[in-house]
Design an enzyme around this catalytic site. Structure first.
Site, PDB file in Angstrom:
ATOM      1  N   HIS A 293       0.841  -1.210   0.000  1.00  0.00           N
ATOM      2  CA  HIS A 293       0.000   0.000   0.000  1.00  0.00           C
ATOM      3  C   HIS A 293       0.874   1.257   0.000  1.00  0.00           C
ATOM      4  CE1 HIS A 293      -3.042  -2.685   2.313  1.00  0.00           C
ATOM      5  NE2 HIS A 293      -3.508  -2.537   1.084  1.00  0.00           N
TER       6      HIS A 293
ATOM      7  N   SER B  13      -2.843  -7.703   3.207  1.00  0.00           N
ATOM      8  CA  SER B  13      -3.080  -7.540   4.647  1.00  0.00           C
ATOM      9  C   SER B  13      -3.520  -8.853   5.267  1.00  0.00           C
ATOM     10  CB  SER B  13      -4.165  -6.481   4.886  1.00  0.00           C
ATOM     11  OG  SER B  13      -3.773  -5.236   4.392  1.00  0.00           O
TER      12      SER B  13
ATOM     13  N   ARG C 217      -2.572  -6.113  -7.963  1.00  0.00           N
ATOM     14  CA  ARG C 217      -1.509  -7.117  -7.849  1.00  0.00           C
ATOM     15  C   ARG C 217      -1.552  -8.135  -8.972  1.00  0.00           C
ATOM     16  NH1 ARG C 217      -3.162  -8.083  -1.759  1.00  0.00           N
ATOM     17  NH2 ARG C 217      -5.085  -7.899  -2.930  1.00  0.00           N
TER      18      ARG C 217
ATOM     19  N   LYS D 183     -17.366  -7.248   8.742  1.00  0.00           N
ATOM     20  CA  LYS D 183     -16.088  -7.867   9.086  1.00  0.00           C
ATOM     21  C   LYS D 183     -15.423  -7.114  10.235  1.00  0.00           C
ATOM     22  CE  LYS D 183     -12.398  -8.616   6.115  1.00  0.00           C
ATOM     23  NZ  LYS D 183     -11.889  -8.708   4.761  1.00  0.00           N
TER      24      LYS D 183
END
Ligand code: PNS
Length: 163
Positions: A17, A127, A90, A41
């Site tokens: 990031h 993450s 990515r 979440k």
């Protein structure tokens, strides 16, 4: 003035990031990193903790600030007069997921999304895997900023490597 919005969960922020933030900050007058809470979440870090970790890890970028948002991202972009959403990618799996959101966001308000390829040496960092590896005692020091490493060790309760 051009302004970019870099949204995400950032639970926690990684070197991947930060690398994207640095490159976006070099292209836009201002960058607003926006921590978006996912109501479904519960994260490892609270929203205020995530903001503080990003602020510390980006203190070298004077044209970047950190905010949080609970509503639609496009409303935040409009409120802050930010001209583009910028996301790191990515690979194609990220693209498949991001393309739909980019088109929905543009359909709603016309805001464009720009994609920035992840730096290859960081393209496998996420993450969620950082947390999984750290919780199981693995070394993630190459993939997160030093302040995040400290925060992970404190949260997980692992002893510091140098103690
Ligand atoms: O880091 P993440 O979890 O991939 O980030 C996803 C995020 C927060 C960028 C995305 O869920 C989002 O934009 N949420 C804000 C709510 C919203 O605008 N939803 C409509 C998307 S089309």
């Amino acid at each position: 003035m051009s302004g970019a919005l870099c949204p995400g969960s950032f639970d926690p922020v990684t070197m991947g990031h930060v690398n994207v933030f640095e490159r976006v900050a070099a292209q836009f007058d201002t960058v607003v990193v926006t921590v978006v809470a996912n109501p479904n979440k519960k994260g490892m870090f609270g929203i205020d903790e995530r903001i503080a970790l990003i602020e510390e890890a980006t203190a070298h970028l004077p044209n970047l600030r950190v905010a949080s948002w609970e509503g639609l991202l496009v409303d935040f972009a409009r409120q802050e007069s930010l001209t583009a959403i910028v996301k790191g990618l990515r690979g194609m799996v990220d693209y498949d997921y991001e393309e739909q959101m980019a088109n929905l966001n543009r359909a709603m308000t016309g805001v464009e999304t720009l994609f920035m390829p992840a730096e290859p040496r960081l393209s496998f960092v996420s993450s969620s895997y950082v947390k999984e590896i750290a919780v199981r005692g693995g070394d993630v020091s190459g993939w997160v900023p030093p302040n995040v490493l400290t925060a992970l060790r404190e949260r997980i309760g692992a002893p510091a490597a140098d103690s």
